[in-house]
Design a protein around this motif. Structure first.
Motif, mmCIF file in Angstrom:
data_model
loop_
_atom_site.group_PDB
_atom_site.id
_atom_site.type_symbol
_atom_site.label_atom_id
_atom_site.label_comp_id
_atom_site.label_asym_id
_atom_site.label_seq_id
_atom_site.Cartn_x
_atom_site.Cartn_y
_atom_site.Cartn_z
ATOM 1 N N GLU A 255 0.777 -1.166 0.013
ATOM 2 C CA GLU A 255 0.009 -0.177 -0.056
ATOM 3 C C GLU A 255 0.935 1.164 0.087
ATOM 4 O OE1 GLU A 255 -4.015 1.432 0.778
ATOM 5 O OE2 GLU A 255 -3.485 -0.425 0.060
ATOM 6 N N GLY A 256 0.470 2.122 -0.903
ATOM 7 C CA GLY A 256 1.177 3.349 -0.911
ATOM 8 C C GLY A 256 0.663 4.598 0.194
ATOM 9 N N ALA A 257 1.321 5.579 0.258
ATOM 10 C CA ALA A 257 0.946 6.914 1.055
ATOM 11 C C ALA A 257 -0.287 7.313 0.716
ATOM 12 C CB ALA A 257 2.110 7.612 1.246
ATOM 13 N N SER A 258 -0.616 7.205 -0.739
ATOM 14 C CA SER A 258 -1.698 7.747 -1.324
ATOM 15 C C SER A 258 -2.335 6.743 -2.523
ATOM 16 C CB SER A 258 -1.428 9.098 -2.183
ATOM 17 O OG SER A 258 -0.488 8.809 -3.142
ATOM 18 N N HIS A 259 -3.468 7.274 -3.023
ATOM 19 C CA HIS A 259 -3.958 6.411 -4.136
ATOM 20 C C HIS A 259 -3.208 6.330 -5.254
ATOM 21 C CE1 HIS A 259 -6.401 5.360 -7.605
ATOM 22 N NE2 HIS A 259 -7.066 4.448 -6.780
ATOM 23 N N ALA A 260 -2.420 7.544 -5.764
ATOM 24 C CA ALA A 260 -1.771 7.683 -6.726
ATOM 25 C C ALA A 260 -0.559 6.638 -6.614
ATOM 26 C CB ALA A 260 -1.206 9.169 -6.994
ATOM 27 N N GLU A 261 0.173 6.675 -5.396
ATOM 28 C CA GLU A 261 1.182 5.945 -5.112
ATOM 29 C C GLU A 261 0.850 4.464 -5.286
ATOM 30 O OE1 GLU A 261 5.361 5.576 -1.944
ATOM 31 O OE2 GLU A 261 3.118 6.506 -1.195
ATOM 32 N N SER A 262 -0.249 3.934 -4.606
ATOM 33 C CA SER A 262 -0.503 2.462 -4.736
ATOM 34 C C SER A 262 -0.746 2.317 -6.246
ATOM 35 C CB SER A 262 -1.773 2.460 -3.950
ATOM 36 O OG SER A 262 -1.544 2.566 -2.366
ATOM 37 N N THR A 263 -1.497 3.013 -6.814
ATOM 38 C CA THR A 263 -1.534 2.769 -8.406
ATOM 39 C C THR A 263 0.009 2.740 -9.102
ATOM 40 O OG1 THR A 263 -3.650 3.749 -8.475
ATOM 41 C CG2 THR A 263 -2.668 3.602 -10.640
ATOM 42 N N ALA A 264 0.664 3.454 -8.822
ATOM 43 C CA ALA A 264 2.131 3.642 -9.196
ATOM 44 C C ALA A 264 2.794 2.163 -8.959
ATOM 45 C CB ALA A 264 3.001 4.841 -9.034
ATOM 46 N N ARG A 265 2.542 1.750 -7.766
ATOM 47 C CA ARG A 265 3.212 0.477 -7.457
ATOM 48 C C ARG A 265 2.619 -0.686 -8.139
ATOM 49 N NH1 ARG A 265 4.329 1.118 -0.797
ATOM 50 N NH2 ARG A 265 6.057 2.684 -1.019
ATOM 51 N N LEU A 266 1.187 -0.435 -8.243
ATOM 52 C CA LEU A 266 0.561 -1.571 -8.916
ATOM 53 C C LEU A 266 1.228 -1.902 -10.576
ATOM 54 C CD1 LEU A 266 -1.688 -3.814 -9.161
ATOM 55 C CD2 LEU A 266 -3.264 -2.077 -9.682
ATOM 56 N N ASN A 267 1.300 -0.685 -11.305
ATOM 57 C CA ASN A 267 1.770 -0.641 -12.398
ATOM 58 C C ASN A 267 3.308 -1.108 -12.616
ATOM 59 O OD1 ASN A 267 -0.489 0.432 -14.463
ATOM 60 N ND2 ASN A 267 -0.672 2.160 -13.073
ATOM 61 N N ALA A 268 3.817 -0.849 -11.644
ATOM 62 C CA ALA A 268 5.404 -1.160 -11.622
ATOM 63 C C ALA A 268 5.305 -2.814 -11.479
ATOM 64 C CB ALA A 268 6.292 -0.599 -10.665
ATOM 65 N N ILE A 269 4.734 -3.249 -10.494
ATOM 66 C CA ILE A 269 4.468 -4.778 -10.300
ATOM 67 C C ILE A 269 3.835 -5.562 -11.911
ATOM 68 C CG2 ILE A 269 3.366 -6.679 -9.329
ATOM 69 C CD1 ILE A 269 5.762 -5.551 -7.949
ATOM 70 N N ALA A 270 2.953 -4.805 -12.447
ATOM 71 C CA ALA A 270 2.229 -5.312 -13.724
ATOM 72 C C ALA A 270 3.507 -5.199 -14.717
ATOM 73 C CB ALA A 270 1.393 -4.294 -14.036
ATOM 74 N N ASP A 271 4.472 -4.193 -14.707
ATOM 75 C CA ASP A 271 5.658 -4.114 -15.337
ATOM 76 C C ASP A 271 6.214 -5.465 -15.559
ATOM 77 O OD1 ASP A 271 5.024 -1.888 -16.629
ATOM 78 O OD2 ASP A 271 6.501 -0.688 -15.417
ATOM 79 N N HIS A 272 6.657 -5.995 -14.119
ATOM 80 C CA HIS A 272 7.568 -7.231 -13.715
ATOM 81 C C HIS A 272 6.600 -8.403 -14.261
ATOM 82 C CE1 HIS A 272 10.495 -9.313 -11.868
ATOM 83 N NE2 HIS A 272 9.849 -10.017 -10.900
ATOM 84 N N PHE A 273 5.371 -8.612 -14.035
ATOM 85 C CA PHE A 273 4.445 -9.489 -14.335
ATOM 86 C C PHE A 273 4.591 -9.638 -15.935
ATOM 87 C CE2 PHE A 273 1.015 -9.703 -10.844
ATOM 88 C CZ PHE A 273 1.880 -10.171 -9.754
ATOM 89 N N GLU A 274 4.516 -8.655 -16.751
ATOM 90 C CA GLU A 274 4.652 -8.763 -18.110
ATOM 91 C C GLU A 274 5.740 -9.548 -18.490
ATOM 92 O OE1 GLU A 274 2.256 -5.287 -20.482
ATOM 93 O OE2 GLU A 274 4.034 -4.840 -19.526
ATOM 94 N N THR A 275 7.030 -9.376 -17.749
ATOM 95 C CA THR A 275 8.174 -9.969 -18.008
ATOM 96 C C THR A 275 8.039 -11.485 -17.923
ATOM 97 O OG1 THR A 275 9.537 -8.148 -17.708
ATOM 98 C CG2 THR A 275 10.616 -10.203 -17.625
ATOM 99 N N LYS A 276 7.586 -11.757 -16.501
ATOM 100 C CA LYS A 276 7.476 -13.099 -16.127
ATOM 101 C C LYS A 276 6.460 -14.224 -16.970
ATOM 102 C CE LYS A 276 9.528 -14.449 -13.030
ATOM 103 N NZ LYS A 276 10.916 -14.571 -13.018
ATOM 104 N N MET A 277 5.334 -13.397 -17.321
ATOM 105 C CA MET A 277 4.309 -13.907 -18.296
ATOM 106 C C MET A 277 4.944 -14.368 -19.608
ATOM 107 S SD MET A 277 1.195 -11.764 -17.189
ATOM 108 C CE MET A 277 -0.312 -12.465 -17.943
ATOM 109 N N ALA A 278 5.739 -13.625 -20.259
ATOM 110 C CA ALA A 278 6.355 -13.796 -21.526
ATOM 111 C C ALA A 278 7.440 -14.971 -21.234
ATOM 112 C CB ALA A 278 7.208 -12.430 -22.000
ATOM 113 N N GLU A 279 8.194 -14.984 -20.135
ATOM 114 C CA GLU A 279 8.983 -15.889 -19.865
ATOM 115 C C GLU A 279 8.387 -17.295 -19.886
ATOM 116 O OE1 GLU A 279 11.196 -14.560 -16.267
ATOM 117 O OE2 GLU A 279 12.260 -13.146 -17.511
ATOM 118 N N THR A 280 7.293 -17.480 -18.992
ATOM 119 C CA THR A 280 6.846 -18.535 -18.598
ATOM 120 C C THR A 280 5.499 -19.247 -19.411
ATOM 121 O OG1 THR A 280 5.222 -17.531 -16.993
ATOM 122 C CG2 THR A 280 7.320 -18.304 -16.184
#
Length: 435
Positions: A106-131
């Protein structure tokens, strides 16, 4: 590869005679059942929350697990994702599911939480392509944070409604980006504890408005997946608005959404509603809103949602019979909304739980397919209702006979119906022939 599952290889199918606890005895993804590969029938998914985020707590005690990714920063979140995709790959499941709160701190604000979600989604995209592992569905956690203690869409504070709407949008965007095949709404606290402080009509309208906004946004962004509403009767909210499949259908009809939204049905929730899982599946099939399932089981001696892995092939048979009769999954699948017990501490226990569940479902699918192929059960039910195919029966059903006309015919023809056996015990024995 991480070190967490070191020494565990990809789980293979070894057949029903195998005694290897790290092998499938019944789940063979390539076995053809009713013209389709078993993997395509079952569409297994791992639940991120129970398998990666669950700490071993229960209503009476806290953390029992000690995982290296437990922590409130993005480095821990990325490590969790790496372990998650190793688990998915070694199990050989084609899908996973997640809430936003499962995958990012959880971030300190909604904007920070969303930015963190999108950053993990970037990582997910890489892992999904690999697997090659795909996203069955995403959803937003609108129940854990204290801001949602009085509900999300049904909250008396419009700012909470707005915050929930913004959170759903962020999660729909990520689900769309990751190629998710469904988006789920589970109203964990959409209900009330006492009418003394509740405007029931207002809360229902708020919930209907939120779901309408979701459907509107789906079409705006061109999301091709299904919107799924998940019924749950109670726990923690005393009176839950999405009590069961029939209640959800009535809600959808009231707000004109019955052609836009389907249901994601969980075994444990059916149990808490006083239904069997097969009942909820049959109701969804009959009403035309069947979408997807969360597979688990409850402990009949406990009064809460215990989320064990399924272990009863007979119950699985009756469930997949209804699913096959509904035409099978389209965008939906079999998500294991199940967790290992708080005393099951070892990494390998996650594999034992999923192997148990996947083999149980595979046995159920094959037995259900055999029942359908045999045809005896379907023929019995058809014969039991065969009288309704007669001319007078059809006239009554189509509204071509008034109440007094029906009554006159009963008197004039001297109709005196005689009961016929439902033969329940015979049918239960018939099911056992295939399990």
């Amino acid at each position: 590869m991480t070190e967490f599952f070191a020494g565990i290889d990809r789980i293979a199918h070894e057949g029903p005679e195998s005694t290897n606890p790290l092998a499938f005895r019944h789940y063979d993804p390539d076995e053809v059942v009713l013209g389709k590969r078993m993997e395509e029938h079952l569409r297994f998914a791992v639940a991120y929350w129970h398998s990666l985020a669950f700490e071993g707590l229960d209503p009476f005690g806290g953390r029992t697990f000690d995982r290296p990714w437990y922590g409130d920063d993005m480095d821990h979140a990325r490590l969790k994702a790496d372990v998650a995709f190793e688990l998915f790959s070694k199990l050989g499941v084609p899908y996973f599911c997640f809430h936003d709160a499962d995958v990012r701190p959880e971030g300190a604000s909604h904007a920070e939480s969303t930015a963190r979600l999108n950053a993990i989604a970037d990582h997910f995209e890489t892992k999904m392509a690999e697997t090659g592992v795909k996203l069955l569905w995403g959803t937003a956690n609108l129940f854990s944070n204290r801001r949602f203690m009085a509900g999300a869409a049904t909250n008396p504070d419009p700012d909470v409604f707005a915050y929930a709407a913004a959170t759903i949008k962020a999660n729909m965007d990520v689900t769309q980006r990751l190629g998710g095949e469904n988006y789920v709404l589970w109203g964990g606290r959409e209900g009330y504890e006492t009418l003394l402080n509740t405007d029931l009509g207002a809360e229902l309208d708020q919930m209907g408005r939120m779901l309408s906004l979701v459907v509107e946004y789906k079409h705006k962004i061109g999301f091709k997946g299904a919107i799924l509403l998940e019924p749950k009767p109670q726990e923690p909210t005393k009176h839950q608005y999405d009590f069961d499949v029939a209640t959800c259908y009535g809600f959808l009809k009231r707000y004109g959404l019955e052609d836009e939204v389907k249901v994601n049905i969980e075994v444990g929730h059916a149990f808490l509603a006083g239904h069997s899982f097969e009942h909820e599946l049959a109701m969804a099939r009959t009403l035309g809103i069947f979408g997807s399932i969360d597979m688990n089981r409850n402990d009949i001696q406990c009064g809460w949602d215990t989320d064990h892995f399924p272990n009863d092939p007979r119950e699985a048979t009756l469930a997949y019979y209804q699913i096959l009769k509904a035409g099978g999954f389209t965008t939906g699948g079999t998500n294991f909304d199940a967790k290992i017990r708080r005393q099951s501490l070892d990494p390998v226990d996650l594999f034992h739980g999923h192997i148990l569940g996947m083999d149980t479902c595979a046995r159920g699918l094959k037995a259900a397919a055999a029942m359908i192929g045999d045809g005896t059960h379907d023929a019995f039910v058809a014969d039991r209702y065969a009288g309704w195919q007669g001319a007078e029966a059809q006239a009554m059903l189509k509204g071509e006979r008034s109440l007094d006309q029906i009554a006159d015919r009963v008197i004039s023809e001297g109709i005196e119906p005689q009961p016929r056996s439902g033969r329940q015990e015979y049918l239960e024995g018939l099911v056992n022939r295939f399990v």
